[in-house]
Enzyme design. Structure first.
Site, PDB file in Angstrom:
ATOM      1  N   CYS A 114     -27.624  82.539  57.716  1.00  0.00           N
ATOM      2  CA  CYS A 114     -26.196  82.522  58.064  1.00  0.00           C
ATOM      3  C   CYS A 114     -25.501  81.188  57.845  1.00  0.00           C
ATOM      4  O   CYS A 114     -24.423  81.138  57.270  1.00  0.00           O
ATOM      5  CB  CYS A 114     -25.968  82.876  59.534  1.00  0.00           C
ATOM      6  SG  CYS A 114     -27.199  83.909  60.284  1.00  0.00           S
ATOM      7  N   TYR A 251     -27.113  92.759  51.305  1.00  0.00           N
ATOM      8  CA  TYR A 251     -26.004  91.846  51.583  1.00  0.00           C
ATOM      9  C   TYR A 251     -26.363  90.424  51.201  1.00  0.00           C
ATOM     10  O   TYR A 251     -25.515  89.659  50.755  1.00  0.00           O
ATOM     11  CB  TYR A 251     -25.518  91.969  53.040  1.00  0.00           C
ATOM     12  CG  TYR A 251     -26.342  91.285  54.102  1.00  0.00           C
ATOM     13  CD1 TYR A 251     -26.107  89.947  54.427  1.00  0.00           C
ATOM     14  CD2 TYR A 251     -27.329  91.958  54.795  1.00  0.00           C
ATOM     15  CE1 TYR A 251     -26.856  89.321  55.406  1.00  0.00           C
ATOM     16  CE2 TYR A 251     -28.078  91.347  55.775  1.00  0.00           C
ATOM     17  CZ  TYR A 251     -27.839  90.021  56.078  1.00  0.00           C
ATOM     18  OH  TYR A 251     -28.572  89.404  57.051  1.00  0.00           O
ATOM     19  N   GLU A 255     -23.877  88.394  48.798  1.00  0.00           N
ATOM     20  CA  GLU A 255     -23.310  87.148  49.310  1.00  0.00           C
ATOM     21  C   GLU A 255     -23.653  85.970  48.395  1.00  0.00           C
ATOM     22  O   GLU A 255     -22.786  85.168  48.051  1.00  0.00           O
ATOM     23  CB  GLU A 255     -23.829  86.873  50.733  1.00  0.00           C
ATOM     24  CG  GLU A 255     -23.222  87.800  51.782  1.00  0.00           C
ATOM     25  CD  GLU A 255     -23.757  87.576  53.185  1.00  0.00           C
ATOM     26  OE1 GLU A 255     -23.107  88.019  54.138  1.00  0.00           O
ATOM     27  OE2 GLU A 255     -24.841  86.957  53.342  1.00  0.00           O
ATOM     28  N   HIS A 520       2.224  89.343  64.103  1.00  0.00           N
ATOM     29  CA  HIS A 520       2.854  89.308  62.790  1.00  0.00           C
ATOM     30  C   HIS A 520       3.009  87.878  62.323  1.00  0.00           C
ATOM     31  O   HIS A 520       3.405  87.030  63.111  1.00  0.00           O
ATOM     32  CB  HIS A 520       4.237  89.965  62.902  1.00  0.00           C
ATOM     33  CG  HIS A 520       4.871  90.243  61.589  1.00  0.00           C
ATOM     34  ND1 HIS A 520       4.270  91.029  60.632  1.00  0.00           N
ATOM     35  CD2 HIS A 520       6.038  89.817  61.055  1.00  0.00           C
ATOM     36  CE1 HIS A 520       5.072  91.087  59.578  1.00  0.00           C
ATOM     37  NE2 HIS A 520       6.143  90.366  59.814  1.00  0.00           N
ATOM     38  N   GLU A 525      -3.231  92.850  62.011  1.00  0.00           N
ATOM     39  CA  GLU A 525      -2.224  93.759  62.563  1.00  0.00           C
ATOM     40  C   GLU A 525      -2.231  95.093  61.814  1.00  0.00           C
ATOM     41  O   GLU A 525      -1.778  96.109  62.341  1.00  0.00           O
ATOM     42  CB  GLU A 525      -0.829  93.141  62.556  1.00  0.00           C
ATOM     43  CG  GLU A 525      -0.208  93.019  61.183  1.00  0.00           C
ATOM     44  CD  GLU A 525       1.235  92.507  61.207  1.00  0.00           C
ATOM     45  OE1 GLU A 525       2.009  92.918  62.079  1.00  0.00           O
ATOM     46  OE2 GLU A 525       1.585  91.676  60.345  1.00  0.00           O
TER      47      GLU A 525
END
Lengths: 545, 599
Positions: A114, A251, A255, A520, A525
């Site tokens: 990671c 992954y 990545e 916003h 959102e």
């Protein structure tokens, strides 16, 4: 002993050299240097008493808890147990990779997972930002180049400071750290051998196995072991890998291919079948679509068969296209295997302790308490069967285990609805069920999927392609439409997904998510504005604000 | 069919042509449908309503119809009732609607006026309300007119957010973040010429181009939805009549049965010598044709701090003049942290001063302005030369010149804000108000959008859902973003008393900042929990990169009753900033150290 002193000094020196560069690092450096002195004393004692062969059973040390493996899970468990007043030891040893790469305390996440991965991902994102900057009025003169060495050094220095930090933390909590390779002698005893071949016997009432996994090599392919590297090596390369072939579509593969492309390297991914097995497949293909548009080449449905080293030092890879049966070759500077990981259980002599593994994948079989077939021996993290291979789950599982063993807790680890994020150039965050899983579990009739293609505001000015910026929320169809899964593909997906993971944990319904007012202008959102169901067949593209 | 087309209800009643395996269950369902269908018919007959019935078992393609009906209405069962184009639901829903008055409302048809609805103000709230009303089949008009700022700035359809608010602000913030990214990138191995300059004109042009495309798309959407858009200034002249004056001064008159006031706000001026003549506001900054240069920002509202932040990020010399506190209304601990990061970022603060005069000492683009400011605590005055003075001292509602007094709509005389009840209705029953003109409601685009949409659904659809103004999340886009949801610590103490609260907090070091060599004790996370309600989270505060993106999901979780225990139980996403909330351990009351040791 001299060898150990030398081994210990190195990280201290690295740490000092880094902190000097920090603006407010002075006090920290002093603390750590002081702490370093202490740890050194402790370890010399540990090393001395282990100076006899295991067979003689002399100098045996006993503990309430012995943790084998100093990765995220093991360290969390050890620290928590020590916090609860127990006598704890950690045995950690990094077997060098076939290419000779080795690293310090902290396990995969810190050293070859990671942390360096996200930092190199960030380096690649910054490359895109330099391009974006032009559209926002920044005048940056060409040429713009990337210096691998400089990046790698910076990343490695950070990792080394983390290695050191972990050692300091163990000392602070009075956990004994042994840099030894451990294997079982019997169900309460472990023999550890250090780099110099010296053995130490450790016994404990409770033993936790947290040895994790290591990359798989396709040993049947000639040249694979000799010339290929894995994620164990890539982050520690001193020179740029150059033109790279990444084999696999896990992954890890995507990545790595993503950030290599991002820093300007010619990168190809060779995949046998589907990308991101186990993840939502619609999202997965969008991830690879984006990578293709971002410059990564894909060889789909291909399997490598041979790797040869050319006189130029480059690697010639031969592969077969499964569909056509045709063979093809290509030349690369680096071949990176990312075809899966194998649990580190083979060298533990588990049979001596009577710990059962699944013969198919060599993972340790555990119950809900994380207990193995031997009640006082436990396994957590990537080595345990059926667990998500993720740092935060290992940490939490380790902590909870220590609390159950030595605290008054009976809380079990809840492995459901674990959020995660794939840090490809366009990040993919998800939590809960994939669409396939939801349909399989509840039936097509009872699943409603709300989805949207959206355009991040920041993309508008730069004219960046947002074709793959996509969100879907998988819900039960019947009111109140419980949310089963959330899938988000876009910038900062990791950050976006975290909070919604809580919502899903709380049992959020579609209605509740819709009642949430948006922030916003953000990408997240768009999640609370999802209103087009797949079933309706309506156009899911968001327009305007 | 003698009654007007509006007074018509359509009723679909039982029917199926498909055999299900469980025939008995099918019969039971058909019987129930039949009985319920008859109940609805009786109801409509008793109300004297003219209705259409489509008996699905008596038409050839009944199964198909039912399938499409399910798609349209998301309701599988029959009867499936529509009133005046609005889907009401099944039998129970229809009776419920009859009981609570909704049905009567849907059946009302008022054809005495030109429009069903006139919206004054084409900003986020107004447009959302107008579009939703049009979706529900109503005849709608939007009046929008931008009175030029004292500096002559004017813009297109879309209101503050799109033209002189959120959108250009976030884009300039992004430009500043990219400046930071350029600095970081060298640490991550990127190499290029040290000389990097920022070109204000190029940035502004790119942003203005985007805004123009948005203006255009709003007009297009209105047209597509059949909403009449008139670029005129609206003023009430009678209860149901409005006067619209266009740029050329030509007047037109329109009538409507209902009105929504969504005129928003405009920046306030100081009322001192030279302010309207020489100062600019956020109405002007984003379209400024020249780089503002050395800038004085007056006011520490979020507008003030955001502008100061990105101007400094673009390399300008920026001073913020603050009369009293930063970010009034926000958590003050967070506000101070936002301020100290700004200072670290190069923004100067001149606290407890207020300007008394602005004089031009040199013309130009930009020119030079002499600002004289006076201490709020004593007789001390200071004088300073700036290229630009940006006023960000608050906003005033556009409610005093739209004829409200003529029809008797009450406003708060002091603030100009319009008080409304919980369904956004003013004291004049057919006049409603949404958005920034409302008294005591958050001044945020998504709130206005939500309120506008729900209002239209209540007025013209089968909905009773009210806008929920509780736990509205927001983010201040200063160089280090500040996201929050729920109560500030001060407000929480006021509501719940200090002893009933537990505050968990920590400083944190984003992974990306480590290699970039940025400070390890700057980013901060805090949650405020109610000890006597299961440690329910009543306040969420985050200062860090991407705070906006992070806060949104937590806001959704707060809607579902987020507790500390749930935070503990949730797995983090590693390595992110958001994960910090899943591992909060230190309480403020413990007084324990929260600094990061940096290793």
């Amino acid at each position: 002993m001299a060898a150990m002193v030398a081994a210990l000094r190195r990280p201290v020196a690295h740490f000092r050299s880094r902190t000097r560069a920090w603006t407010r690092g002075t006090r920290c450096a002093a603390d750590a240097a002081g702490a370093g002195q202490q740890s050194f004393d402790l370890l010399v004692i540990g090393g001395g008493s282990g100076g006899l062969a295991c067979a003689k059973e002399a100098g045996q040390q006993s503990f309430d808890l012995l943790v084998i493996g100093g990765g995220s899970g093991g360290l969390a468990c050890a620290k928590e147990a020590a916090q609860l007043g127990r006598k704890v030891a950690v045995a950690d040893y990094v077997e060098p990779s076939p290419q000779g790469t080795r690293w310090g305390l902290g396990g995969t996440c810190v050293n070859v997972g990671c942390i360096p991965k996200k930092l190199m991902h960030q380096a690649a994102l910054l490359g895109d930002m330099i391009k974006d900057a032009d559209h926002y009025g920044w005048e940056v003169a060409q040429p713009i180049q990337h210096n691998w060495k400089k990046m790698a050094e910076a990343v490695q220095n950070h990792v080394k400071s983390l290695n050191w930090g972990h050692r300091v933390q163990l000392q602070d909590r009075k956990v004994k750290y042994f840099n030894i390779k451990a294997s079982f002698v019997n169900e309460h005893t472990v023999c550890g051998v250090d780099k110099g071949g010296k053995a130490t016997l450790l016994s404990a009432d409770h033993i936790v196995i947290a040895t994790g996994g290591r990359p798989r090599y396709p040993t049947q392919i000639k040249g694979a072991l000799e010339y290929g590297i894995t994620s164990d090596d890539i982050f520690w390369l001193k020179e740029s890998p150059g033109k790279t072939l990444v084999v696999g579509a896990s992954y890890v593969a995507l990545e790595c291919a993503g950030f290599l492309t991002g820093i300007g390297l010619d990168t190809t991914v060779m995949m046998r079948s589907i990308p991101l097995r186990g993840f939502d497949q619609q999202m997965s293909s969008l991830v690879t679509d984006h990578m293709e548009s971002h410059g990564t080449r894909f060889l789909k449905g291909c399997v490598p068969s041979l790797i040869k080293k050319l006189p130029t030092g480059q690697l010639q890879v031969t592969w077969k296209d499964q569909a056509s049966g045709k063979e093809d070759t290509g030349t690369f500077d680096t071949v990176l295997w990312a075809i899966g990981r194998v649990p580190e259980t083979r060298n533990l002599n588990l049979e001596k302790a009577g710990v059962n593994v699944n013969p198919e994948n060599q993972k340790i079989v555990v119950d809900a308490q994380e207990a193995t077939s031997v009640p006082h021996i436990f396994a957590i993290g990537d080595v345990a069967e059926g667990r998500p291979e993720l740092t935060p789950t290992a940490i939490k599982a380790g902590k909870l285990l220590a609390q159950r063993l030595f605290g008054k807790s009976s809380t079990l680890m809840d492995y459901s609805n674990v959020p995660t994020t794939v840090f490809t150039p366009l990040e993919y965050g998800c939590v809960g069920l994939s669409e396939e899983e939801a349909v399989a579990l509840h039936g097509q009739e009872h699943v409603e999927v709300y989805h949207a293609y959206y355009k991040p505001l920041e993309f508008t000015v730069t004219g960046r392609d947002a074709s793959q910026c996509y969100i879907k929320m998988v819900c039960l169809r019947e009111a109140p439409q419980l949310v089963l899964g959330l899938h988000f593909l876009g910038p900062n997906a990791g950050e976006v997904t975290q909070g919604f993971a809580l919502g899903i944990k709380c049992g959020a319904s579609y209605a509740q998510v819709m009642q949430t007012v948006g922030i916003h202008p953000t990408c997240s959102e768009e999640v609370v504005k999802l209103h087009i169901s797949k079933r309706s067949g309506l156009e899911p593209t968001v327009t305007g604000c | 069919m003698s009654s007007p087309p509006g007074r018509r209800a359509r009723l679909s009643s039982p029917g199926t042509s498909r055999q299900t395996p469980d025939a008995r269950e099918e019969v039971r369902r058909r019987l129930k449908d039949l009985i319920e269908g008859n109940r609805v018919k009786e109801l409509f007959s008793s109300l004297g309503v003219d209705y259409n019935i489509l008996e699905l078992d008596q038409v050839d393609d009944g199964a198909n119809v039912q399938e499409v009906l399910t798609e349209i209405s998301n309701q599988k069962t029959v009867p499936n009732i529509f009133v005046n184009k609005v889907h009401v639901g099944g039998c129970d829903r229809t009776f419920q609607a009859h009981k609570n008055g909704l049905l009567q409302k849907l059946l009302q048809e008022d054809s005495a006026h030109d429009y069903d609805l006139i919206v004054i103000g084409g900003g986020s709230g107004g447009l959302s309300c107008a579009k939703e009303a049009a979706n529900l089949g109503k005849k709608v008009m939007v009046l929008d007119f931008v009175v030029p700022s004292p500096q002559g700035s004017s813009w297109g359809l879309g209101g503050t957010c799109v033209n002189v608010g959120c959108i250009p602000k976030k884009l300039m913030h992004q430009a500043a973040l990219l400046g930071q990214a350029l600095q970081d990138s060298r640490k991550f191995g990127w190499e290029y010429n040290q000389q990097v300059r920022h070109n204000w004109e190029a940035m502004t042009e790119a942003i203005q181009n985007h805004i123009s495309s948005l203006n255009w798309s709003y007009r297009l959407t209105l047209r597509e939805k059949g909403v009449a858009y008139v670029n005129s200034y609206g003023e009430f002249v009678e209860l149901h009549k409005i006067k619209a004056t266009n740029k050329k001064g030509q007047e037109s008159f329109y009538t409507a049965s209902k009105f929504v006031i969504a005129t928003g706000e405009r920046p306030r001026y100081l009322g001192i010598q030279g302010d309207k003549e020489y100062c600019i506001t956020s109405d002007d900054l984003f379209s400024l044709r020249y780089c503002p240069g050395r800038t004085l920002v007056v006011g520490a509202s979020y507008v003030g701090l955001e502008c100061a932040g990105f101007l400094a990020g673009l390399g300008l010399d920026v001073t913020v003049m603050v009369r009293s506190v930063l970010l009034r209304g926000f958590d003050q601990e967070m506000a101070e942290k936002v301020g100290s990061y700004l200072e670290q970022h190069g923004v100067k603060f001149q606290r407890k001063f207020t300007p008394v005069s602005v004089q031009q000492v040199e013309k130009g683009s930009p020119g030079k302005l002499k600002v004289v400011a006076k201490s709020t605590e004593g007789p001390e005055t200071v004088e300073e030369i700036y290229n630009t003075v940006l006023l960000a001292i608050g906003r005033e509602s556009c409610t005093r010149k739209i004829g409200l007094e003529k029809i008797g709509v009450k406003i708060n005389e002091k603030t100009g804000k319009i008080p409304v009840n919980d369904v956004e209705q003013t004291n004049v029953p057919h006049v409603y108000a949404i958005g920034d003109v409302l008294e005591g409601k958050p001044e945020l685009t998504p709130v206005a959008i939500q309120a506008g949409k729900l209002l239209a659904r209540r007025l013209f659809g089968a909905s009773l859902e009210k806008c929920d103004y509780i736990n509205v999340p927001t983010t201040v886009f200063t160089p280090l973003e500040y996201g929050c949801c729920g109560l500030s610590e001060e407000k929480a103490i006021e509501v719940y008393k200090k002893e009933n609260l537990e505050v968990y907090h920590t400083l944190f070091w984003p992974l990306e900042w480590t290699v970039a060599g940025r400070d390890n004790n700057t980013c901060y996370a805090k949650i405020i929990c109610n000890k006597f309600d299961n440690e329910r989270v009543v306040g969420f505060h985050l200062l860090g990169p991407n705070a906006g993106e992070i806060t949104q999901g937590f806001a959704a979780a707060m809607k579902c009753g987020l507790t500390k225990q749930l935070l503990n139980d949730t797995i983090g996403i590693h390595p992110t900033c958001g994960e910090v909330f899943t591992t909060l351990e230190i309480t403020k009351s413990s007084g324990l150290d929260i600094t990061q040791k940096g290793c």
